[in-house]
Scaffold this motif. Structure first.
Motif, PDB file in Angstrom:
ATOM      1  N   PHE A  55      19.181 -29.150  30.461  1.00  0.00           N
ATOM      2  CA  PHE A  55      19.819 -27.914  30.898  1.00  0.00           C
ATOM      3  C   PHE A  55      20.755 -28.214  32.067  1.00  0.00           C
ATOM      4  O   PHE A  55      20.498 -29.117  32.875  1.00  0.00           O
ATOM      5  CB  PHE A  55      18.760 -26.897  31.330  1.00  0.00           C
ATOM      6  CG  PHE A  55      18.152 -26.124  30.194  1.00  0.00           C
ATOM      7  CD1 PHE A  55      18.444 -26.437  28.871  1.00  0.00           C
ATOM      8  CD2 PHE A  55      17.280 -25.084  30.436  1.00  0.00           C
ATOM      9  CE1 PHE A  55      17.872 -25.740  27.820  1.00  0.00           C
ATOM     10  CE2 PHE A  55      16.701 -24.370  29.398  1.00  0.00           C
ATOM     11  CZ  PHE A  55      17.004 -24.700  28.082  1.00  0.00           C
ATOM     12  N   ALA A  56      21.831 -27.439  32.165  1.00  0.00           N
ATOM     13  CA  ALA A  56      22.853 -27.682  33.199  1.00  0.00           C
ATOM     14  C   ALA A  56      22.275 -27.715  34.621  1.00  0.00           C
ATOM     15  O   ALA A  56      22.578 -28.641  35.388  1.00  0.00           O
ATOM     16  CB  ALA A  56      23.958 -26.627  33.088  1.00  0.00           C
ATOM     17  N   PRO A  57      21.434 -26.735  35.031  1.00  0.00           N
ATOM     18  CA  PRO A  57      20.903 -26.805  36.402  1.00  0.00           C
ATOM     19  C   PRO A  57      20.019 -28.024  36.641  1.00  0.00           C
ATOM     20  O   PRO A  57      19.994 -28.566  37.754  1.00  0.00           O
ATOM     21  CB  PRO A  57      20.091 -25.505  36.533  1.00  0.00           C
ATOM     22  CG  PRO A  57      19.849 -25.038  35.149  1.00  0.00           C
ATOM     23  CD  PRO A  57      21.012 -25.505  34.345  1.00  0.00           C
ATOM     24  N   ASN A  58      19.322 -28.489  35.604  1.00  0.00           N
ATOM     25  CA  ASN A  58      18.487 -29.678  35.775  1.00  0.00           C
ATOM     26  C   ASN A  58      19.332 -30.939  35.877  1.00  0.00           C
ATOM     27  O   ASN A  58      18.975 -31.880  36.604  1.00  0.00           O
ATOM     28  CB  ASN A  58      17.498 -29.791  34.619  1.00  0.00           C
ATOM     29  CG  ASN A  58      16.521 -28.632  34.589  1.00  0.00           C
ATOM     30  OD1 ASN A  58      16.275 -27.994  35.613  1.00  0.00           O
ATOM     31  ND2 ASN A  58      15.973 -28.334  33.432  1.00  0.00           N
ATOM     32  N   LEU A  59      20.459 -30.984  35.165  1.00  0.00           N
ATOM     33  CA  LEU A  59      21.379 -32.120  35.302  1.00  0.00           C
ATOM     34  C   LEU A  59      21.939 -32.177  36.727  1.00  0.00           C
ATOM     35  O   LEU A  59      22.099 -33.256  37.302  1.00  0.00           O
ATOM     36  CB  LEU A  59      22.521 -31.999  34.291  1.00  0.00           C
ATOM     37  CG  LEU A  59      22.134 -32.143  32.813  1.00  0.00           C
ATOM     38  CD1 LEU A  59      23.352 -31.916  31.919  1.00  0.00           C
ATOM     39  CD2 LEU A  59      21.534 -33.516  32.530  1.00  0.00           C
ATOM     40  N   GLY A  97      21.338 -23.189  41.213  1.00  0.00           N
ATOM     41  CA  GLY A  97      20.858 -21.826  41.027  1.00  0.00           C
ATOM     42  C   GLY A  97      21.893 -20.956  40.325  1.00  0.00           C
ATOM     43  O   GLY A  97      21.554 -20.141  39.449  1.00  0.00           O
ATOM     44  N   TYR A  98      23.158 -21.120  40.701  1.00  0.00           N
ATOM     45  CA  TYR A  98      24.229 -20.367  40.038  1.00  0.00           C
ATOM     46  C   TYR A  98      24.321 -20.752  38.566  1.00  0.00           C
ATOM     47  O   TYR A  98      24.488 -19.888  37.698  1.00  0.00           O
ATOM     48  CB  TYR A  98      25.557 -20.649  40.739  1.00  0.00           C
ATOM     49  CG  TYR A  98      26.753 -20.047  40.045  1.00  0.00           C
ATOM     50  CD1 TYR A  98      27.066 -18.695  40.208  1.00  0.00           C
ATOM     51  CD2 TYR A  98      27.571 -20.815  39.223  1.00  0.00           C
ATOM     52  CE1 TYR A  98      28.160 -18.131  39.570  1.00  0.00           C
ATOM     53  CE2 TYR A  98      28.668 -20.266  38.572  1.00  0.00           C
ATOM     54  CZ  TYR A  98      28.958 -18.926  38.752  1.00  0.00           C
ATOM     55  OH  TYR A  98      30.032 -18.370  38.118  1.00  0.00           O
ATOM     56  N   ALA A  99      24.207 -22.051  38.279  1.00  0.00           N
ATOM     57  CA  ALA A  99      24.268 -22.514  36.887  1.00  0.00           C
ATOM     58  C   ALA A  99      23.098 -21.970  36.076  1.00  0.00           C
ATOM     59  O   ALA A  99      23.265 -21.603  34.904  1.00  0.00           O
ATOM     60  CB  ALA A  99      24.282 -24.041  36.849  1.00  0.00           C
ATOM     61  N   ALA A 111      12.818 -25.035  38.757  1.00  0.00           N
ATOM     62  CA  ALA A 111      12.431 -24.527  40.074  1.00  0.00           C
ATOM     63  C   ALA A 111      11.620 -25.563  40.847  1.00  0.00           C
ATOM     64  O   ALA A 111      11.835 -25.774  42.048  1.00  0.00           O
ATOM     65  CB  ALA A 111      11.637 -23.235  39.909  1.00  0.00           C
ATOM     66  N   VAL A 112      10.697 -26.221  40.156  1.00  0.00           N
ATOM     67  CA  VAL A 112       9.876 -27.245  40.819  1.00  0.00           C
ATOM     68  C   VAL A 112      10.733 -28.452  41.193  1.00  0.00           C
ATOM     69  O   VAL A 112      10.599 -29.007  42.295  1.00  0.00           O
ATOM     70  CB  VAL A 112       8.704 -27.669  39.910  1.00  0.00           C
ATOM     71  CG1 VAL A 112       7.942 -28.830  40.519  1.00  0.00           C
ATOM     72  CG2 VAL A 112       7.766 -26.490  39.672  1.00  0.00           C
ATOM     73  N   LEU A 113      11.625 -28.869  40.297  1.00  0.00           N
ATOM     74  CA  LEU A 113      12.524 -29.996  40.592  1.00  0.00           C
ATOM     75  C   LEU A 113      13.365 -29.697  41.824  1.00  0.00           C
ATOM     76  O   LEU A 113      13.546 -30.562  42.698  1.00  0.00           O
ATOM     77  CB  LEU A 113      13.422 -30.269  39.390  1.00  0.00           C
ATOM     78  CG  LEU A 113      14.516 -31.331  39.576  1.00  0.00           C
ATOM     79  CD1 LEU A 113      13.893 -32.708  39.808  1.00  0.00           C
ATOM     80  CD2 LEU A 113      15.447 -31.370  38.363  1.00  0.00           C
ATOM     81  N   GLN A 166       6.037 -16.240  37.162  1.00  0.00           N
ATOM     82  CA  GLN A 166       6.686 -15.595  38.304  1.00  0.00           C
ATOM     83  C   GLN A 166       7.363 -16.629  39.192  1.00  0.00           C
ATOM     84  O   GLN A 166       6.815 -17.690  39.479  1.00  0.00           O
ATOM     85  CB  GLN A 166       5.671 -14.799  39.118  1.00  0.00           C
ATOM     86  CG  GLN A 166       6.289 -14.043  40.299  1.00  0.00           C
ATOM     87  CD  GLN A 166       5.299 -13.116  40.958  1.00  0.00           C
ATOM     88  OE1 GLN A 166       4.383 -12.632  40.328  1.00  0.00           O
ATOM     89  NE2 GLN A 166       5.479 -12.867  42.248  1.00  0.00           N
ATOM     90  N   SER A 167       8.556 -16.304  39.665  1.00  0.00           N
ATOM     91  CA  SER A 167       9.304 -17.195  40.547  1.00  0.00           C
ATOM     92  C   SER A 167       8.736 -17.130  41.957  1.00  0.00           C
ATOM     93  O   SER A 167       8.304 -16.064  42.429  1.00  0.00           O
ATOM     94  CB  SER A 167      10.782 -16.799  40.559  1.00  0.00           C
ATOM     95  OG  SER A 167      11.488 -17.509  41.566  1.00  0.00           O
TER      96      SER A 167
END
Length: 311
Positions: A55-59, A97-99, A111-113, A166-167
């Motif tokens: 996923f883009a945010p993970n990249l 976060g935006y991605a 989130a954890v990463l 939940q976040s």
């Protein structure tokens, strides 16, 4: 072809058709059909079409890890390069976060990463500051402990008490007003995190430039040699003979001396200091709030267990 042969072939074809309509176990009334090859293929494609790791945010998160490692490599002797790499890594924290919102790719793994990368990055910089100013190491060590404990307890309390989906950024105002303001506003969250890191970057730069904070950066007057720290001893020998290994702490200290001007590091540190202090207060509030939330869960579980024993 005889009539008997034709009847045998027709019977065989009917039997094969009936077998194909039965369930995989071969039992039933013939009304349950096994999934067709096309439907099984479509199901497999549906299952494999999303790879959360890509996923883009993970990249973006992986690139932050790479930038952080590169900044650590340059940290001992190259303050400008290290500061640029470290700052870019921190700024990408807002971009992932935006991605995640833009591509609808918010995940628990992401989130954890993100949180683990933040905590490890800050901890590594504070470890360097502990080595640069050993007399103040206990302060930097305390900041590492508070930061790690606060975020771990908050994340654990959110997942165990609020639900696995939940976040950790979803905090009710009734539970903590200051945490609600901190996590609810993306602007407040960004400013607090950015200036907190900027404060430590400023201290890092001052370790290369400020004899006020690091007297070891003072250079001897040209043509003279510093006296010994111990009365009665002769003057120190040449630094090359004192620190034969270029990787020793003393050699790194000498190599770090007078690398950059201290004006802008003082400005950066002074401006960001109040926000850094606020961030540490928020960390303590977060840790206390998470502790109370976990205790509420413990009390509820104990009451439920007592009721169960009575019945």
């Amino acid at each position: 072809m005889s009539a008997r042969t034709r009847r045998q072939k027709a019977s065989l074809a009917a039997q094969q058709s009936e077998d194909s309509d039965l369930s995989p176990s071969g039992k039933g009334n013939g009304t349950i059909k096994s999934p067709s090859k096309a439907s099984r293929s479509a199901s497999k494609e549906e299952e494999s079409e999303e790879n959360v790791f890509l996923f883009a945010p993970n990249l973006i998160g992986y690139s932050r890890v790479v930038l952080t490692i590169a900044s650590l490599y340059y940290m001992p002797l190259h303050p400008r390069t290290c500061s640029i790499l470290y700052s870019v890594s921190c700024l990408l924290d807002a971009l992932d976060g935006y991605a995640a919102r833009y591509f609808n790719q918010s995940t628990t793994f992401g989130a954890v990463l993100d949180m683990v990368t933040d905590r490890c990055t800050t901890a590594c910089l504070l470890v360097f500051l502990s080595s640069a100013w050993p007399r103040w190491a206990i302060i930097f060590q305390s900041l590492i402990a508070i930061d790690m404990a606060s975020h771990y307890m908050h994340m654990y309390a959110t997942l165990s008490m609020g639900g696995a989906s939940q976040s950790h950024k979803k905090v009710e105002a009734s539970r903590s007003w200051i945490l609600y303001q901190y996590y609810h506003s993306k602007t407040v969250l960004f400013i607090c995190c950015a200036l907190n890191e900027l404060f430590f970057i400023g201290l890092y730069l001052l370790s290369f430039s400020s004899p006020t904070l690091s007297p070891s950066l003072l250079q001897p007057v040209e043509g003279t040699q510093p006296g010994s720290m111990q009365t009665g001893n002769p003057a120190h020998p040449a630094p090359t003979s004192l620190f034969a290994s270029p990787w020793s702490a003393g050699a790194l200290e000498l190599a770090r001396a007078n690398k950059i001007d201290s004006f802008w590091p003082w400005v950066i540190t002074g401006i960001s200091a109040p926000v850094m202090a606020l961030k540490q207060i928020i960390n303590v509030v977060q840790m206390v709030n998470a502790s109370r939330w976990l205790v509420e869960g413990d009390l509820a579980n104990r009451k439920a267990a007592k009721k169960g024993r009575k019945h």
